[in-house]
Design an enzyme around this catalytic site. Structure first.
Site, PDB file in Angstrom:
ATOM      1  N   ASP A 108       0.904  -1.089   0.074  1.00 29.34           N
ATOM      2  CA  ASP A 108       0.050   0.089   0.014  1.00 29.34           C
ATOM      3  C   ASP A 108       0.887   1.195  -0.021  1.00 29.34           C
ATOM      4  O   ASP A 108       1.508   1.848   1.062  1.00 29.34           O
ATOM      5  CB  ASP A 108      -0.899  -0.037   1.253  1.00 29.34           C
ATOM      6  CG  ASP A 108      -2.083   1.097   0.987  1.00 29.34           C
ATOM      7  OD1 ASP A 108      -2.117   1.661   0.085  1.00 29.34           O
ATOM      8  OD2 ASP A 108      -2.830   0.991   2.028  1.00 29.34           O
ATOM      9  N   ALA A 109       1.156   1.702  -1.366  1.00 28.60           N
ATOM     10  CA  ALA A 109       2.032   2.966  -1.286  1.00 28.60           C
ATOM     11  C   ALA A 109       1.595   4.095  -2.165  1.00 28.60           C
ATOM     12  O   ALA A 109       1.909   5.231  -1.965  1.00 28.60           O
ATOM     13  CB  ALA A 109       3.246   2.437  -2.145  1.00 28.60           C
ATOM     14  N   LYS A 110       0.315   3.690  -2.564  1.00 31.97           N
ATOM     15  CA  LYS A 110      -0.288   4.972  -3.542  1.00 31.97           C
ATOM     16  C   LYS A 110       0.628   5.840  -4.445  1.00 31.97           C
ATOM     17  O   LYS A 110       0.812   6.992  -4.371  1.00 31.97           O
ATOM     18  CB  LYS A 110      -1.237   5.694  -2.334  1.00 31.97           C
ATOM     19  CG  LYS A 110      -2.233   5.045  -1.786  1.00 31.97           C
ATOM     20  CD  LYS A 110      -3.180   5.663  -0.874  1.00 31.97           C
ATOM     21  CE  LYS A 110      -4.266   5.005  -0.246  1.00 31.97           C
ATOM     22  NZ  LYS A 110      -3.609   3.926   0.868  1.00 31.97           N
ATOM     23  N   ARG A 111       1.184   4.994  -5.199  1.00 28.31           N
ATOM     24  CA  ARG A 111       2.329   5.700  -5.853  1.00 28.31           C
ATOM     25  C   ARG A 111       1.356   6.122  -7.159  1.00 28.31           C
ATOM     26  O   ARG A 111       0.516   5.921  -7.450  1.00 28.31           O
ATOM     27  CB  ARG A 111       3.375   4.732  -6.321  1.00 28.31           C
ATOM     28  CG  ARG A 111       4.216   4.083  -5.171  1.00 28.31           C
ATOM     29  CD  ARG A 111       4.857   5.305  -4.286  1.00 28.31           C
ATOM     30  NE  ARG A 111       5.982   4.683  -3.469  1.00 28.31           N
ATOM     31  CZ  ARG A 111       5.970   5.097  -2.345  1.00 28.31           C
ATOM     32  NH1 ARG A 111       5.365   5.929  -1.809  1.00 28.31           N
ATOM     33  NH2 ARG A 111       7.144   4.687  -1.527  1.00 28.31           N
TER      34      ARG A 111
END
Lengths: 276, 276
Positions: B94-97
């Site tokens: 979960d990094a929302k890149r």
């Protein structure tokens, strides 16, 4: 305490420069002298910083270029080096963060406490509360994506929302609702100068970070014509590859300095310079 | 080679579970037994993983919680541990890149090569090309933010674009244009089940990652009623704090298992279960 915005304004004046040097190290493109150097990414960026610091208004390391290598330590040391050796030149961590609730606080801690950045780039898609821990730091800069310079930028950013494209709605929200601490900036690409003019009209003299000069085709004269603030500043014009890789030989730092100087002077030719 | 989607489908079936355990370690909330343990974040998450792996369809470590601590090494070891000891349970980073051009490639390298994640969460604001290095990885999952569960989610996501809210336009784009490799998922929060129904209508049986159950107030029955796919699956229902911090005493792992089991069974009561 000096805020990010105050540091930026002082650097604009002191160095007579709107240039932001992007520090996006690509191991495959480093000068040959760094072959086999375990600390090449740090050493290369440090040399670029020290060769250009009196010609820029800020530095902008791109965190993905370090993270892909597991080189967080190099990024920490690089920012510490800038603060120690080039004091007064602020550092924007280009991380395009944005997440909800307590996670946003962890990202703020990452940027400001761990890395010691003065500002960070942010993605607005999750809404105001996802940026709140950054907006609350009046001493730091919140550099929010508005209209970016990539080919697919328009997929969402240009969609019409009530008679204006989404990116202009973002500019309105930031300028009129999210900027209570006066610490917001917007990212507005150089590739479509008319969009820069629209954003400038909406946000007044808010500083705009402008990527897309050079490699991405943006035109300096058009950027200045459409983007500068009422005092002839208000812009952070970002360049990375054209400066970092101006030469692959041992003169890379001198070549980077020349490229920075040329960009600074080209920009200044098109500015309404303050009398001094 | 097993793709992320295949692993997910196999875990749904094998464990009869739509539960995704979010690994968001908060040092201040770790059980007292970890006081003074230099490797507490890793050890805590490892124990949670081993206590719940047969009850979940995936694990979802949140990178900011590690990055704020400089604990990238712990994150790498945690994902390696899951692959080695709990094979067949996929890992969503979960990094929302989301970033442009070569930077997006660096983020993809970070997620897949460095960390060995099977999927990663992504932010669509910069448009398709910013996600292309992820979309191109047919073996990996691209989990794209659509309608999130936080209070400010509607600031941008609910704006009307041509008769539908922006988040539905994102769902359309992903389902009809960006999913050529069949490796896309969407993030759609649990707080407004009617929005989940709209997204499900647009995307068919595409898997949806659903945060916001429990602490954020989402209702399991409503999520299942509005969100499940035609086969009774199609959902990854994420829970973090209610599982991680079910007990602060030495029984934390057993308590986490109980909380996961209870959530799994509550979800399954509301599913159209496949006959087996």
């Amino acid at each position: 305490m000096t805020t990010f915005i105050e540091s930026l304004q002082a650097a604009w004046q002191r160095n007579r420069s709107l240039v932001c040097v992007g520090l996006d190290p690509e191991p495959a493109r480093l000068p040959t002298r760094f072959a086999g150097d375990d600390d090449a990414v740090f050493a290369f960026c440090r040399d670029i910083v020290d060769a250009t610091a009196d010609l820029v208004c800020c530095f902008k390391p791109q965190i993905a270029h370090f993270a892909a290598l597991g080189a967080e330590g190099a990024l920490q040391r690089l920012i510490a080096h800038i603060h120690a050796r080039q004091p007064g030149v602020p550092v924007i961590l280009d991380a395009k963060r944005g997440d909800i609730g307590s996670t946003a606080e962890h990202y703020a801690r990452e940027a400001f406490e761990r890395y010691g950045a003065d500002a960070v780039t942010l993605n607005p898609y999750l809404g105001r509360d996802s940026l709140q821990p950054f907006l609350d730091r009046a001493d730091k800069g919140a550099v929010i994506l508005c209209r970016t310079s990539n080919p697919g930028a328009g997929d969402l950013q240009d969609l019409d929302v009530g008679g204006m494209p989404l990116y202009q709605r973002v500019a309105e929200r930031v300028a009129h609702e999210w900027n209570g601490n006066g610490n917001c900036l917007l990212v507005t690409g150089a590739t479509y100068p008319s969009q820069l003019a629209e954003v400038r009209r909406i946000v007044g003299d808010m500083p705009l970070l402008v990527p897309g000069i050079g490699a991405q085709g943006g035109d300096v004269e058009a950027v200045l014509g459409h983007g500068q603030a009422s005092d002839g500043a208000g812009l952070l014009i970002s360049s990375s590859r054209a400066i970092l890789y101006a030469s692959a030989a041992d003169d890379f730092a001198a070549a980077a300095r020349q490229a920075t100087l040329a960009l600074r002077d080209e920009i200044n030719r098109h500015r309404r310079m303050p009398t001094d």
